[in-house]
Design an enzyme around this catalytic site. Structure first.
Site: not given
Ligand code: DX5
Ligand code: ZN
Length: 224
Positions: A11, A36, A38, A40, A70, A72, A141, A146-147, A149, A179-180, A202
């Site tokens: 991502s 990927h 993301d 938002m 993706h 969101m 998920m 949203g974030f 890491g 994802d996450g 990350s």
């Molecule tokens: C979260 C995103 C993820 C995110 C994953 O809201 O959908 O795709 O970037 O990040 P890491 O791998 O850092 O958890």
């Molecule tokens: Zn994602």
């Protein structure tokens, strides 16, 4: 969609945006086939990331990569065309963000690209049952979106098993994407439990040596 091998989808949310092209190329030069993206909107999730312009730039940097977008965002139907023009090959919408999930999926497929449905950690897995035969991917998920890491939610393993069961019972062939909070420490167990695609933000772009981290994942993800 039937994968011949497990897929690692970095991502770019965690990339260094001052060097986005170079970082994407580090991925594609080291065997990465999916990227990927993301998206938002600051409403569905409490953060704003980027839009079609960055997806287009990603496509320019990695013309052959499969762009896994993706969304969101609320009202995803309004933005499907823009993301397809930017290069999306698959678009996932959140089940919680659209009142007419079947219509949103159909809108994506009607445009000739692949469609996915994403569900938050507290959304029942069976939410996807009604569209199981109409989708190419489920984004399970494993953090609250949203974030980048964030810490991986362990209950995800149970949810993967539930999804595998639904897929088998329905005779569906969607891929299961996690994802996450994915990293080398949980990659093997996720695949053994039934995941097909691992998103990693990350853990890839935050690594000191990105190609070395990709190789580490590839070794862990090689089918036995
Ligand atoms: C979260 C995103 C993820 C995110 C994953 O809201 O959908 O795709 O970037 O990040 P890491 O791998 O850092 O958890
Ligand atoms: Zn994602």
């Amino acid at each position: 969609m039937t994968p011949s091998k497990p897929i690692l989808a970095p991502s770019i949310l965690a990339a260094d945006f001052t060097q986005l092209g170079a970082q994407i190329q580090l991925c594609t030069q080291n065997g990465i086939e999916w990227i990927h993206c993301d998206i938002m909107d600051g409403h569905f999730v409490p953060n704003i990331s980027y839009g079609p312009m960055i997806v287009k730039a990603t496509q320019n940097a990695a013309s052959d990569a499969f762009l896994d977008v993706h969304l969101m965002i609320y009202n995803p139907d309004l933005y499907i065309d823009a993301f397809i023009r930017a290069g999306a090959r698959l678009i996932s919408v959140h089940a919680e963000a659209t009142p007419h999930l079947h219509r949103s999926v159909q809108n994506i497929r009607d445009k000739g690209i692949k469609a996915g449905v994403a569900i938050n950690p507290a959304t029942p897995v069976r939410t996807i049952e009604a569209v199981a035969m109409d989708i190419d991917l489920v984004v399970l998920m494993s953090v609250n979106p949203g974030f980048g890491g964030q810490k991986f939610i362990e209950h995800t393993y149970e949810r993967i098993k539930e999804l595998v069961k639904i897929r088998r019972e329905r005779g569906a062939d969607f891929l299961i994407e996690i994802d996450g909070g994915v990293g080398p420490a949980n990659a093997s167990k996720l695949l053994q439990t039934g995941a097909d695609v691992l998103v990693a933000g990350s853990s890839v772009f935050g690594a000191e040596d990105i190609p070395a981290r990709i190789r580490e994942f590839q070794d862990l993800m090689r089918p036995a």
